[in-house]
Design a protein around this motif. Structure first.
Motif, PDB file in Angstrom:
ATOM      1  N   LEU A   1      61.441  30.800  48.141  1.00 23.39           N
ATOM      2  CA  LEU A   1      61.357  32.242  47.397  1.00 23.39           C
ATOM      3  C   LEU A   1      60.431  32.351  46.106  1.00 23.39           C
ATOM      4  N   SER A   2      60.900  31.276  45.197  1.00 21.41           N
ATOM      5  CA  SER A   2      60.410  31.126  43.988  1.00 21.41           C
ATOM      6  C   SER A   2      58.667  30.953  43.980  1.00 21.41           C
ATOM      7  N   GLY A   3      58.469  29.734  44.842  1.00 14.23           N
ATOM      8  CA  GLY A   3      57.072  29.627  44.738  1.00 14.23           C
ATOM      9  C   GLY A   3      56.326  30.507  45.468  1.00 14.23           C
ATOM     10  N   SER A   4      56.751  31.414  46.385  1.00 11.13           N
ATOM     11  CA  SER A   4      55.939  32.471  46.895  1.00 11.13           C
ATOM     12  C   SER A   4      56.034  33.561  46.056  1.00 11.13           C
ATOM     13  N   ALA A   5      57.076  33.940  45.241  1.00 10.05           N
ATOM     14  CA  ALA A   5      56.873  34.902  44.024  1.00 10.05           C
ATOM     15  C   ALA A   5      56.125  34.695  43.112  1.00 10.05           C
ATOM     16  N   LEU A   6      55.818  33.370  42.745  1.00  9.32           N
ATOM     17  CA  LEU A   6      55.313  32.979  41.724  1.00  9.32           C
ATOM     18  C   LEU A   6      53.479  33.191  42.212  1.00  9.32           C
ATOM     19  N   ILE A   7      53.270  33.007  43.346  1.00 11.26           N
ATOM     20  CA  ILE A   7      52.151  33.050  44.199  1.00 11.26           C
ATOM     21  C   ILE A   7      51.643  34.654  44.158  1.00 11.26           C
TER      22      ILE A   7
ATOM     23  N   VAL B   1      48.480  39.633  39.140  1.00 10.65           N
ATOM     24  CA  VAL B   1      47.814  39.485  37.844  1.00 10.65           C
ATOM     25  C   VAL B   1      46.240  39.172  38.103  1.00 10.65           C
ATOM     26  N   TYR B   2      45.719  38.694  39.139  1.00 13.92           N
ATOM     27  CA  TYR B   2      44.260  38.456  39.546  1.00 13.92           C
ATOM     28  C   TYR B   2      43.601  39.654  39.785  1.00 13.92           C
ATOM     29  N   GLN B   3      44.283  40.456  40.540  1.00  8.66           N
ATOM     30  CA  GLN B   3      43.650  41.754  40.828  1.00  8.66           C
ATOM     31  C   GLN B   3      43.112  42.671  39.879  1.00  8.66           C
ATOM     32  N   ALA B   4      43.655  42.795  38.687  1.00 11.12           N
ATOM     33  CA  ALA B   4      43.056  43.603  37.617  1.00 11.12           C
ATOM     34  C   ALA B   4      41.948  43.147  36.905  1.00 11.12           C
TER      35      ALA B   4
ATOM     36  N   ALA C   1      46.396  33.893  35.813  1.00 10.22           N
ATOM     37  CA  ALA C   1      46.854  34.138  37.260  1.00 10.22           C
ATOM     38  C   ALA C   1      46.594  32.834  38.142  1.00 10.22           C
ATOM     39  N   VAL C   2      45.790  32.085  37.673  1.00 11.33           N
ATOM     40  CA  VAL C   2      45.205  30.530  38.271  1.00 11.33           C
ATOM     41  C   VAL C   2      46.544  29.613  37.880  1.00 11.33           C
ATOM     42  N   SER C   3      46.906  29.904  36.683  1.00 11.75           N
ATOM     43  CA  SER C   3      48.324  28.916  36.356  1.00 11.75           C
ATOM     44  C   SER C   3      49.583  29.251  37.014  1.00 11.75           C
ATOM     45  N   LEU C   4      49.667  30.444  37.179  1.00  7.62           N
ATOM     46  CA  LEU C   4      50.832  31.215  37.859  1.00  7.62           C
ATOM     47  C   LEU C   4      50.640  30.516  39.613  1.00  7.62           C
ATOM     48  N   ALA C   5      49.669  30.787  39.930  1.00  2.00           N
ATOM     49  CA  ALA C   5      49.400  30.088  41.510  1.00  2.00           C
ATOM     50  C   ALA C   5      49.625  28.610  41.512  1.00  2.00           C
ATOM     51  N   CYS C   6      49.165  28.016  40.277  1.00  2.00           N
ATOM     52  CA  CYS C   6      49.533  26.387  40.424  1.00  2.00           C
ATOM     53  C   CYS C   6      50.842  26.470  40.313  1.00  2.00           C
ATOM     54  N   TRP C   7      51.683  26.955  39.531  1.00  2.02           N
ATOM     55  CA  TRP C   7      53.079  26.713  39.378  1.00  2.02           C
ATOM     56  C   TRP C   7      53.727  26.932  40.707  1.00  2.02           C
ATOM     57  N   GLY C   8      53.373  28.097  41.449  1.00  2.00           N
ATOM     58  CA  GLY C   8      54.083  28.147  42.587  1.00  2.00           C
ATOM     59  C   GLY C   8      53.784  27.253  43.702  1.00  2.00           C
ATOM     60  N   VAL C   9      52.539  26.723  43.659  1.00  2.00           N
ATOM     61  CA  VAL C   9      52.272  25.705  44.606  1.00  2.00           C
ATOM     62  C   VAL C   9      53.258  24.310  44.339  1.00  2.00           C
ATOM     63  N   VAL C  10      53.056  23.998  42.872  1.00  2.00           N
ATOM     64  CA  VAL C  10      54.068  22.860  42.693  1.00  2.00           C
ATOM     65  C   VAL C  10      55.506  22.917  42.986  1.00  2.00           C
ATOM     66  N   ILE C  11      56.088  24.073  42.796  1.00  2.00           N
ATOM     67  CA  ILE C  11      57.480  24.413  43.201  1.00  2.00           C
ATOM     68  C   ILE C  11      57.465  24.218  44.746  1.00  2.00           C
ATOM     69  N   LEU C  12      56.455  24.907  45.321  1.00  2.00           N
ATOM     70  CA  LEU C  12      56.490  24.706  47.071  1.00  2.00           C
ATOM     71  C   LEU C  12      56.576  23.413  47.386  1.00  2.00           C
ATOM     72  N   ALA C  13      55.592  22.638  46.741  1.00  2.00           N
ATOM     73  CA  ALA C  13      55.156  21.210  47.247  1.00  2.00           C
ATOM     74  C   ALA C  13      56.194  20.093  46.641  1.00  2.00           C
ATOM     75  N   ASP C  14      56.696  20.394  45.561  1.00  5.16           N
ATOM     76  CA  ASP C  14      57.763  19.412  44.932  1.00  5.16           C
ATOM     77  C   ASP C  14      57.111  17.868  45.030  1.00  5.16           C
ATOM     78  N   PRO C  15      56.085  17.784  44.142  1.00  8.55           N
ATOM     79  CA  PRO C  15      55.585  16.573  44.099  1.00  8.55           C
ATOM     80  C   PRO C  15      56.569  15.283  43.664  1.00  8.55           C
ATOM     81  N   GLY C  16      57.482  15.702  42.677  1.00  7.45           N
ATOM     82  CA  GLY C  16      58.622  14.845  42.061  1.00  7.45           C
ATOM     83  C   GLY C  16      59.323  14.055  43.091  1.00  7.45           C
TER      84      GLY C  16
END
Length: 102
Positions: free
Chosen positions: A46-52, A58-61, A83-98
């Motif tokens: 939910l959090s990762g997809s919401a950030l993406i 944000v990217y559309q404007a 917008a790119v940083s938000l998308a990266c943050w969402g991917v990090v939450i989804l992937a959970d590299p830690g």
């Protein structure tokens, strides 16, 4: 100053035994912090997809602004970067590299 306003100076601090007890040898001061999303896969999705999704919004404007042929301004570049940083943050939450490092 409080004594002058209320006419009393009766504030007393709690006794030292009421304060936090001293640590015994071998105990940690604070228990280790649990990761926020590690235990809850649905929370991470939910959090990762919401950030993406927010990143896409944000990217559309600035993309519309650039597609019309306007020159990029510093604000447009900032919006694209954010917008790119938000998308990266969402991917990090989804992937959970830690989680994979353990």
């Amino acid at each position: 100053m409080g004594a002058a306003i209320f006419g009393t100076d009766s504030f007393q601090s709690p006794p030292p035994t009421a304060m936090a007890k001293a640590l015994e040898p071998g105990q940690e001061a604070v228990p280790p912090a649990k990761p926020l999303f590690r235990d809850c896969w649905s929370c991470r999705i939910l959090s990762g997809s919401a950030l993406i999704g927010a990143a896409f919004w944000v990217y559309q404007a600035p993309r519309r602004h650039l597609a019309r042929g306007f020159a990029p301004t510093p604000w447009t570049i900032f919006q694209l970067s954010f917008a790119v940083s938000l998308a990266c943050w969402g991917v990090v939450i989804l992937a959970d590299p830690g989680e994979r490092q353990k």
